[in-house]
Design a protein around this motif. Structure first.
Motif, mmCIF file in Angstrom:
data_model
loop_
_atom_site.group_PDB
_atom_site.id
_atom_site.type_symbol
_atom_site.label_atom_id
_atom_site.label_comp_id
_atom_site.label_asym_id
_atom_site.label_seq_id
_atom_site.Cartn_x
_atom_site.Cartn_y
_atom_site.Cartn_z
ATOM 1 N N THR A 1 2.644 -39.124 17.223
ATOM 2 C CA THR A 1 3.569 -38.084 16.772
ATOM 3 C C THR A 1 4.670 -37.837 17.794
ATOM 4 O OG1 THR A 1 2.248 -36.303 17.764
ATOM 5 C CG2 THR A 1 1.807 -36.818 15.452
ATOM 6 N N ILE B 1 6.946 -34.462 18.388
ATOM 7 C CA ILE B 1 7.029 -33.080 17.913
ATOM 8 C C ILE B 1 7.967 -32.279 18.803
ATOM 9 C CG2 ILE B 1 5.702 -30.942 17.588
ATOM 10 C CD1 ILE B 1 3.278 -32.686 16.981
ATOM 11 N N THR C 1 7.554 -30.966 8.984
ATOM 12 C CA THR C 1 6.464 -31.718 9.609
ATOM 13 C C THR C 1 6.235 -33.067 8.944
ATOM 14 O OG1 THR C 1 4.738 -30.827 8.161
ATOM 15 C CG2 THR C 1 5.259 -29.567 10.164
ATOM 16 N N VAL D 1 9.030 -32.788 13.203
ATOM 17 C CA VAL D 1 7.949 -33.725 13.507
ATOM 18 C C VAL D 1 8.248 -35.082 12.877
ATOM 19 C CG1 VAL D 1 5.474 -34.200 13.298
ATOM 20 C CG2 VAL D 1 6.265 -31.834 13.496
ATOM 21 N N GLY E 1 5.744 -38.032 12.446
ATOM 22 C CA GLY E 1 4.346 -38.396 12.657
ATOM 23 C C GLY E 1 3.927 -39.601 11.845
ATOM 24 N N THR F 1 -0.534 -35.360 12.808
ATOM 25 C CA THR F 1 0.560 -34.394 12.701
ATOM 26 C C THR F 1 0.012 -32.971 12.684
ATOM 27 O OG1 THR F 1 2.065 -35.913 11.588
ATOM 28 C CG2 THR F 1 2.408 -33.563 11.194
#
Length: 192
Positions: free
Chosen positions: A12, A14, A29, A53, A55, A64
């Motif tokens: 990921t 983030i 996300t 994010v 992911g 995630t």
């Protein structure tokens, strides 16, 4: 005060910014259901989130969801560093139609999660409901809270999870609120 953090792993990437407030959040996300729950968390906790994010959701949503919980917990710990006049404890019951959830939080510096939820189904859409506990585990351990989260009454699985996120946000808002008493809420004289 606004706090930000990035976390980059092989699974990921983030970036999250967190602050107290009532403005709308921006959440992406890559996991639709998690976006929805984070938006509810922000709204009911009186937080503003900017979550971006990238992911490996082609594998599944696990990395995630867990990593967002970890980063959010780290940011909550940073945002709540001044414990000189907080309530420290917060609890909330939230009904969501036929369901009922309870969350009790101690901003204790001693990380512990008791999570008791028997969800009605294993999935909401494509989202594996077992990831709800993974999210809260990452958040609570990294924020260094003691938290008890209980699904008291079930029904629709979406409602069950929504009630949990709302109850947690409400109890956290209460725990982080300014106290009328201007002193550290610990008879030990320290919260680590």
């Amino acid at each position: 005060m606004s706090v930000s953090k990035e976390r980059i792993t092989k699974e990921t990437k983030i970036a999250i910014t967190l602050k107290r407030g009532l403005e709308p959040s921006v959440i992406n996300t890559g996991v639709g259901f998690l976006n929805h729950m984070l938006d509810l968390f922000a709204f009911h906790g009186h937080f503003v989130l900017d979550v971006q994010v990238d992911g490996d959701t082609d594998v599944d949503d696990h990395h995630t969801t867990e990593d967002v919980g970890i980063v959010l917990g780290q940011l909550l710990a940073e945002l709540g560093q001044d414990k000189g006049a907080i309530n420290r404890y917060g609890s909330a019951y939230v009904p969501m139609d036929e369901t009922l959830a309870r969350s009790v939080i101690d901003i204790s510096g001693r990380p512990y999660l008791s999570f008791n939820a028997a969800f009605s189904k294993e999935k909401v859409g494509n989202f594996d409901v077992e990831l709800v506990e993974e999210f809260f585990h990452g958040l609570v351990i990294n924020a260094r809270y003691t938290a008890h989260i209980d699904l008291i009454r079930g029904g629709n699985t979406h409602h069950e999870i929504e009630a949990i996120f709302k109850a947690f946000a409400q109890s956290l808002r209460i725990a982080m609120a300014d106290s009328d008493v201007q002193r550290l809420p610990s008879s030990k004289g320290v919260i680590e």
